[in-house]
Design a protein around this motif. Sequence first.
Motif, PDB file in Angstrom:
ATOM      1  N   UNK A 264       0.911  -1.249  -0.008  1.00 64.15           N
ATOM      2  CA  UNK A 264      -0.130  -0.132  -0.053  1.00 64.15           C
ATOM      3  C   UNK A 264       0.922   1.233   0.124  1.00 64.15           C
ATOM      4  N   UNK A 265       0.423   2.370  -0.612  1.00 66.13           N
ATOM      5  CA  UNK A 265       1.047   3.755  -0.394  1.00 66.13           C
ATOM      6  C   UNK A 265       1.319   4.047   1.149  1.00 66.13           C
ATOM      7  N   UNK A 266       1.931   4.771   1.344  1.00 63.44           N
ATOM      8  CA  UNK A 266       3.213   5.507   0.651  1.00 63.44           C
ATOM      9  C   UNK A 266       4.072   4.104   0.694  1.00 63.44           C
ATOM     10  N   UNK A 267       5.170   4.349  -0.541  1.00 64.33           N
ATOM     11  CA  UNK A 267       6.527   3.314  -0.553  1.00 64.33           C
ATOM     12  C   UNK A 267       7.201   3.528   0.733  1.00 64.33           C
ATOM     13  N   UNK A 268       7.418   4.738   0.907  1.00 69.17           N
ATOM     14  CA  UNK A 268       8.242   5.270   2.022  1.00 69.17           C
ATOM     15  C   UNK A 268       7.569   6.382   2.601  1.00 69.17           C
ATOM     16  N   UNK A 269       7.709   6.526   3.993  1.00 70.50           N
ATOM     17  CA  UNK A 269       6.992   7.465   4.781  1.00 70.50           C
ATOM     18  C   UNK A 269       7.171   8.681   4.342  1.00 70.50           C
ATOM     19  N   UNK A 270       5.955   9.688   4.049  1.00 74.23           N
ATOM     20  CA  UNK A 270       5.737  10.866   3.692  1.00 74.23           C
ATOM     21  C   UNK A 270       5.293  11.771   4.898  1.00 74.23           C
ATOM     22  N   UNK A 271       5.874  13.149   4.890  1.00 74.08           N
ATOM     23  CA  UNK A 271       5.852  13.901   5.665  1.00 74.08           C
ATOM     24  C   UNK A 271       4.285  14.513   5.766  1.00 74.08           C
ATOM     25  N   UNK A 272       3.681  14.639   6.852  1.00 69.96           N
ATOM     26  CA  UNK A 272       2.241  15.391   6.882  1.00 69.96           C
ATOM     27  C   UNK A 272       2.275  16.730   6.086  1.00 69.96           C
ATOM     28  N   UNK A 273       3.471  17.375   6.219  1.00 70.80           N
ATOM     29  CA  UNK A 273       3.748  18.541   5.677  1.00 70.80           C
ATOM     30  C   UNK A 273       3.683  18.658   4.206  1.00 70.80           C
TER      31      UNK A 273
END
Length: 1008
Positions: free
Chosen positions: A596-605
């Motif tokens: 499932x996305x995200x492939x790697x962690x993505x910031x909330x910002x």
Amino acid sequence: MSFNSQSGNSKSGSNRIADAGRLTPAKSVRFTFDGEHFTGLEGDTLASALLANGVHLIGRSFKYHRPRGILSAGAEEPNALVGIERDRTRRQPNVRATVQEVYDGLKAVSQNRWPSLGLDIRSINDMLSPLLTAGFYYKTFMWPKAAWKSLYEPNIRAAAGLGEAPDEADPDRYDSRFAHCDVLIVGAGAAGLAAALAAAETGARVILCDEQAEGGGALRYESGAVIEGQPGYEWAQETAARLAAMDNVRVLTRTTAFGYYAQNFVGLVERISDHMARPVSGLPRERLWQVRARRVILATGAIERHMVFADNDRPGIMLAAAARTYLNHYGVAVGRKVGVYTAHDSAYAAAIDLKRAGIDVPVIVDLRDAPSSDLVEEARSLGIEVLAGHAVQKIGGTRRISSMTVAPKNGGSSRSIAVDALINSAGWTPSVHLFSQSRGKVRWDKENERFLPGTYVQDCVSVGACNGTDGLQETIDEALAAGERMARETGIASKAKGTKLAASGGASWTGGMIGAAPGAGADTTVKAFIDFQNDVTAKDIRQAVREGMHSIEHVKRFTTTGMATDQGKTSNLHGLAIAAETLDREIPEVGLTTFRPPYTPVTFGAIVSHARHELFDPTRRTPIHAWHEAHDAIFEDIGQWKRPWYYPRPGEDMHKAVDRECVAVRNAAGIFDASTLGKIEIVGPDAAKFLALLYTNPWAKLGVGRLRYGVMLREDGFIYDDGVVGRLAEDRFHVTTTTGGAPRVMHHMEDYLQTEFPHLDVWITSTTEQWAVIAVQGPKARDIIAPLVEGIDLSTETFPHMSVREGRICGVPTRLFRMSFTGEMGYEINVPADYGQAVWEAIFESGKPHGLTPYGTEAMHILRAEKGYIIVGQDTDGTVTPHDAGLSWAIGKNKPDFVGIRGLMRPDLIAEGRKQLVGLKTKDPKTVLEEGAQIVADPKQAIPMTMIGHVTSSYWSQNCGRSIALALVVNGSKRMGETLYVPMPDGVIEIEVTGAVFIDEKGERLNG
């Protein structure tokens, strides 16, 4: 150089190898880790800079708080998570040290330890591990029940998590862009660059993205790769520069494709200033790219797997390709005496590079019985001992590996070998994450024990290692063909004659092993880790199967394998293999966990971007907003609109102001800003036919210049929206919708026109923003607007209720609707938005002698409730039919078809016992019911009571001199005059069921 295996870390910088790597020694930077000062080079990652300084102990594991070091050199890193602190307000937890680039002044801190990294009190969990087995929390915290809130939950929450989340507002700025391209290529390794080159030379618009600071992929560490006569890495840099210089190509580095969604919509996040010591003023920290591509090429490569053996998590143990990256790209040796444990030739290539750089490689322990290849022979020729058919049984050292114990895998005497680092490789796992996110179905390659892209759902193709393609030349040929083909499929007339590239060298991606190595997990005291971040071992997987978890999805949740921030990039296939082995099943039978996305962690910002503070949601203001502000209106948010709620005079609270506004409308006149109503123009020869299919009402016989109230249903027969529709010409209709329903109704209409009724000759245009709407309501409404109107006879005979005329008002073109949402004689004056405030002001001045009063949405709600007019979404809840709402008259009696007609025929929708809209009066007229309050027939019944309805709208009506309410009640139409009850915390309220109209039941006031 010597290392202290117990302290784990050395601050010596002697691990930087002279003449190795691609960084410039003169470009040094200073940074700190846990308050200690270190020196790195510009271009280093935090991981490579720490390794150069002899630092291997980076953090502690989540569950057991075991010492952890650096495993990889990329986004798959599960261990080396740190906090980055720019200042008091700029703190980011869980940053992968393998991705974070160093800069002068960087401050990094270790996580998940107390009081210090070297001495972590919670490491006692490691000693208690027999009590903390897989699923222990499901079993342990069940009893006593009362302890959950008081004891378990507070302590679990205190111990949970990795880094510390910032507690102050994020001061950084983030950007967001939408982009379209013909071909999007994810990954700028050899395959991605070749595909981009072929696609770009056709003239197609190309976007090429890669998560690294520069292109090259595996070519960054492959020492023997040659493309077009150049070393592979040099070719990659020249090709990337060539692509970036092309007008039809956008190259995005430091950019991760984190999500692949429907219709080739791909989310990218670009790190713009995280690598800068002093970001340029105004430069965003990150940028979210939302890309719609006609074709997508996935060149995402493969991820190296670790060997699963006892204590394989010690600092100093890392993947073979990572060691090559640190050596060949960053010029850093991962140790001075490096052992090797492998089941794949990749580790031999790493051992050879280390040996040639002057690093002592005493032994290669190969699990395979008879490894045979050019790499194996080359390693032996360099004097490296190869122990075939052997396994690593034990690791020495705690905070840093100091030795490994080796023995034949089938039994025999063991030997201990002193090492300060151990590199290992179990083979490679194709990175099918984005392919899987695209809803593609993977297939099992039994011969090579791996999952590969199988059935494609979207317009994409996988090339290179992620597609299982072996060999550098084969990879480039496949990518070139895919790039040109995908560009051609978009309709691009190719300008290229077919690019050819000659390549040699490069690693093989096939072979290796999955699952646990011999001796890993047979002994219950052995910790052979599958998932490093969540401390999942081989024995945890086996225990989960023994306890009944036969689906890999259940195993995943019971053990938490693959559920950490790395999402099991290195662990999932191992866990799956061990589960299949324990179940005695083939791997495809056990299944595969969902990517499932995200492939790697993505910031909330990055996700939120501009949408915060006043930009959190777009604010829409009517053309008359400035006048409302000048007259002290109090606003409420209705969807994205700012609407006047009420207009208080000095000394008035809300209730007094609303009461005054309601009385003024009934006795004289009120003026109301209705510009927020949805407005849609339906034009074409088949406009009436289209409306007849979308609404329950008939439209063919509606005369030009007449209005009709329309009800729109969903397929299931429930009310979707309502509004008044005016016929301006035989082929033109002006449709109004509810304020909140405008976008969905527009989408609903377009959806049916394009998919169900494409044969109809109709055009649909949203005109909500084009018209300002001024409602003048009340017995004096005609007298107020008459002096301002030109070209329209306002007499009741020529302009009756529910009519529309076109003319001018105040010299401005108008569509004048004779209609009412208050039950009084009224007009809704549509004028071009640019003239909205001027016309409003003129009407207001004309109305002053007549007592014209501005009123807001609260008064509007009360006035419409006094007349029993519904508001869709308030008096309906998605389960209400026209019959339930008392709108059966709005359904055409002889209509053969419309959206929702079959839904209305369902037995449940015409059965007895449905909730129907009624009015309510409290026995105490001063008691105002709460909206949403439940209604019962017998207040003395046992709890839980049987609810027979609920209050949908409730107000104090100054015009009625009492409270009024609307409600949905079971068989409500048959309960007129019946007494029911509303139980509330402070007592039971007695109510009487009435009709829904409280004022002017015959409708005489509509004609003035």
